[in-house]
Design a protein around this motif. Structure first.
Motif, PDB file in Angstrom:
ATOM      1  N   ALA A   1      -7.711  10.526  -6.661  1.00 25.17           N
ATOM      2  CA  ALA A   1      -6.051  10.643  -6.580  1.00 25.17           C
ATOM      3  C   ALA A   1      -5.560  11.275  -7.762  1.00 25.17           C
ATOM      4  O   ALA A   1      -4.550  11.998  -7.703  1.00 25.17           O
ATOM      5  CB  ALA A   1      -5.598   9.281  -7.045  1.00 25.17           C
TER       6      ALA A   1
ATOM      7  N   GLU B   1       0.799  -1.085   0.177  1.00 24.58           N
ATOM      8  CA  GLU B   1       0.079   0.045   0.082  1.00 24.58           C
ATOM      9  C   GLU B   1       0.895   1.334  -0.096  1.00 24.58           C
ATOM     10  O   GLU B   1       0.665   2.316  -0.756  1.00 24.58           O
ATOM     11  CB  GLU B   1      -0.911  -0.405   0.988  1.00 24.58           C
ATOM     12  CG  GLU B   1      -2.119   1.006   1.182  1.00 24.58           C
ATOM     13  CD  GLU B   1      -2.773   0.917   2.558  1.00 24.58           C
ATOM     14  OE1 GLU B   1      -3.582   2.006   2.765  1.00 24.58           O
ATOM     15  OE2 GLU B   1      -3.016   0.024   3.092  1.00 24.58           O
ATOM     16  N   GLU B   2       2.149   1.237   0.747  1.00 25.70           N
ATOM     17  CA  GLU B   2       2.943   2.318   0.886  1.00 25.70           C
ATOM     18  C   GLU B   2       3.510   2.696  -0.594  1.00 25.70           C
ATOM     19  O   GLU B   2       3.667   3.877  -1.074  1.00 25.70           O
ATOM     20  CB  GLU B   2       4.127   2.101   1.776  1.00 25.70           C
ATOM     21  CG  GLU B   2       3.421   2.254   3.108  1.00 25.70           C
ATOM     22  CD  GLU B   2       4.334   1.982   4.270  1.00 25.70           C
ATOM     23  OE1 GLU B   2       5.461   1.426   3.875  1.00 25.70           O
ATOM     24  OE2 GLU B   2       4.301   2.177   5.439  1.00 25.70           O
TER      25      GLU B   2
ATOM     26  N   SER C   1      -3.967   3.651  -7.560  1.00 22.25           N
ATOM     27  CA  SER C   1      -5.226   3.175  -6.543  1.00 22.25           C
ATOM     28  C   SER C   1      -5.089   1.606  -6.665  1.00 22.25           C
ATOM     29  O   SER C   1      -4.788   0.971  -7.663  1.00 22.25           O
ATOM     30  CB  SER C   1      -6.445   3.644  -7.420  1.00 22.25           C
ATOM     31  OG  SER C   1      -6.322   5.162  -7.298  1.00 22.25           O
TER      32      SER C   1
ATOM     33  N   HIS D   1      -9.267   6.364  -7.452  1.00 27.51           N
ATOM     34  CA  HIS D   1      -8.529   6.658  -8.588  1.00 27.51           C
ATOM     35  C   HIS D   1      -8.818   8.129  -9.177  1.00 27.51           C
ATOM     36  O   HIS D   1      -7.904   9.107  -9.466  1.00 27.51           O
ATOM     37  CB  HIS D   1      -8.380   5.765  -9.822  1.00 27.51           C
ATOM     38  CG  HIS D   1      -7.468   5.857 -10.925  1.00 27.51           C
ATOM     39  ND1 HIS D   1      -6.094   5.701 -10.673  1.00 27.51           N
ATOM     40  CD2 HIS D   1      -7.728   6.536 -12.213  1.00 27.51           C
ATOM     41  CE1 HIS D   1      -5.537   6.156 -11.808  1.00 27.51           C
ATOM     42  NE2 HIS D   1      -6.314   6.245 -12.706  1.00 27.51           N
TER      43      HIS D   1
ATOM     44  N   THR E   1       0.946   7.205  -6.468  1.00 21.62           N
ATOM     45  CA  THR E   1      -0.365   7.489  -7.056  1.00 21.62           C
ATOM     46  C   THR E   1      -1.132   6.568  -7.674  1.00 21.62           C
ATOM     47  O   THR E   1      -1.929   6.790  -8.582  1.00 21.62           O
ATOM     48  CB  THR E   1      -0.685   9.050  -7.590  1.00 21.62           C
ATOM     49  OG1 THR E   1       0.399   9.701  -7.144  1.00 21.62           O
ATOM     50  CG2 THR E   1      -1.785   9.413  -7.572  1.00 21.62           C
TER      51      THR E   1
ATOM     52  N   ASP F   1       0.804   4.033  -2.739  1.00 19.61           N
ATOM     53  CA  ASP F   1       0.203   5.394  -2.404  1.00 19.61           C
ATOM     54  C   ASP F   1       1.492   6.392  -2.955  1.00 19.61           C
ATOM     55  O   ASP F   1       1.285   7.531  -3.450  1.00 19.61           O
ATOM     56  CB  ASP F   1       0.186   5.514  -0.960  1.00 19.61           C
ATOM     57  CG  ASP F   1      -1.001   5.116  -0.277  1.00 19.61           C
ATOM     58  OD1 ASP F   1      -1.911   4.640  -1.244  1.00 19.61           O
ATOM     59  OD2 ASP F   1      -1.075   4.916   0.682  1.00 19.61           O
ATOM     60  N   SER F   2       2.691   6.050  -2.858  1.00 17.65           N
ATOM     61  CA  SER F   2       3.942   6.778  -3.435  1.00 17.65           C
ATOM     62  C   SER F   2       3.706   7.153  -4.847  1.00 17.65           C
ATOM     63  O   SER F   2       4.408   8.149  -5.179  1.00 17.65           O
ATOM     64  CB  SER F   2       5.302   6.128  -2.878  1.00 17.65           C
ATOM     65  OG  SER F   2       5.423   5.045  -3.706  1.00 17.65           O
TER      66      SER F   2
END
Length: 276
Positions: free
Chosen positions: A274, A241-242, A250, A271, A248, A245-246
């Motif tokens: 984001a 997940e990290e 989804s 998405h 962008t 997220d880094s």
């Protein structure tokens, strides 16, 4: 729920020009700026302006078809079946909106490509390929092969939906994901693993699909190992997940067939936000 997914798909990906086409009833997920307020006042319910698409998209489904995907999901269903349901739903929505659907599948030994088409019969062949390619007697997974194929093959920006097994993302896969996130729109679905420690499976023999070795009952009954198993799964999920997220990207974790459609809706919704 299907209507919600269609609305989210349209608002995120559907190409548009300045050429007005017609009006249609508002669907959750439509952009508020597209609502025709005068027509809405006359009609009594929200109406959305529809535009002629200025460009079409290609949805590339990247599906892990290694033998791990023939194992059980968290719900006790076969992970392959959840992958097919997710691919079928996403592919159907894309085709309804005039977008073509392609497929990249494979294992550690081979990668297969089905060229994009715009028919439901093609989508049926795509789903049949996923089903026939995924079995307990098949080859091991190596998603880096399939991600590498996409990175090398497709230069034009596309929508890439990855449907993957529930496992840590390797260093090679991380490098490819970073590269692909610059080239394409990336969506990532993970099919959750079965919890081997579930008490209601205590009387069932559990086997590792990698080598067909049975998991000893005393291992499954050990409380300390149960805690360690849960911690490992959580840590792997947090790391993935990290990474997403880094970049962008989804992502969504699917645990059952009942969660596929809501999961896709949440994925598209995330998405859209984001991208803002």
């Amino acid at each position: 729920m299907r209507g919600l997914i269609e609305g989210e798909y349209r608002s995120v990906f559907h190409g548009r020009s300045m050429d007005f086409d017609d009006l249609r009833p508002y669907v959750p997920g439509d952009e508020l700026k597209d609502i025709d307020w005068k027509a809405t006042a006359r009609h009594g319910s929200p109406l959305t302006k529809r535009y002629i698409a200025s460009r079409k998209h290609t949805l590339v489904l990247v599906v892990d078809t290694g033998r791990d995907m023939a194992a059980l999901a968290e719900s006790g269903e076969v992970k392959r079946d959840l992958a097919i349901l997710a691919a079928g739903t996403a592919g159907y929505i894309a085709i309804r909106h005039g977008d073509r659907v392609a497929l990249v599948t494979g294992t550690t030994e081979s990668t297969h490509f089905m060229a994009p088409e715009l028919t439901e019969s093609h989508l049926e062949r795509v789903l049949q390929r996923i089903h026939s390619s995924t079995s307990l007697g098949g080859e091991a997974s190596n998603l880096a092969n399939q991600l590498g194929y996409v990175a090398r093959t497709f230069r034009r920006r596309m929508i890439v939906m990855v449907i993957a097994d529930d496992r840590p993302i390797t260093a090679a896969e991380q490098r490819l994901v970073k590269r692909l996130s610059v080239q394409h729109e990336i969506l990532w679905l993970t099919i959750a693993d079965a919890d081997l420690m579930r008490s209601d499976w205590a009387g069932s023999g559990m086997y590792d699909v990698a080598d067909s070795v049975q998991l000893p009952s005393f291992v499954r009954e050990d409380a300390a190992l149960r805690v360690a198993f849960g911690s490992t799964i959580t840590a792997a999920a947090v790391t993935s997940e990290e990474l997403f997220d880094s970049l962008t990207i989804s992502s969504r974790r699917i645990t059952s067939s009942a969660g596929v459609v809501p999961g896709l809706f949440r994925l598209l919704e995330a998405h859209k936000h984001a991208r803002r």
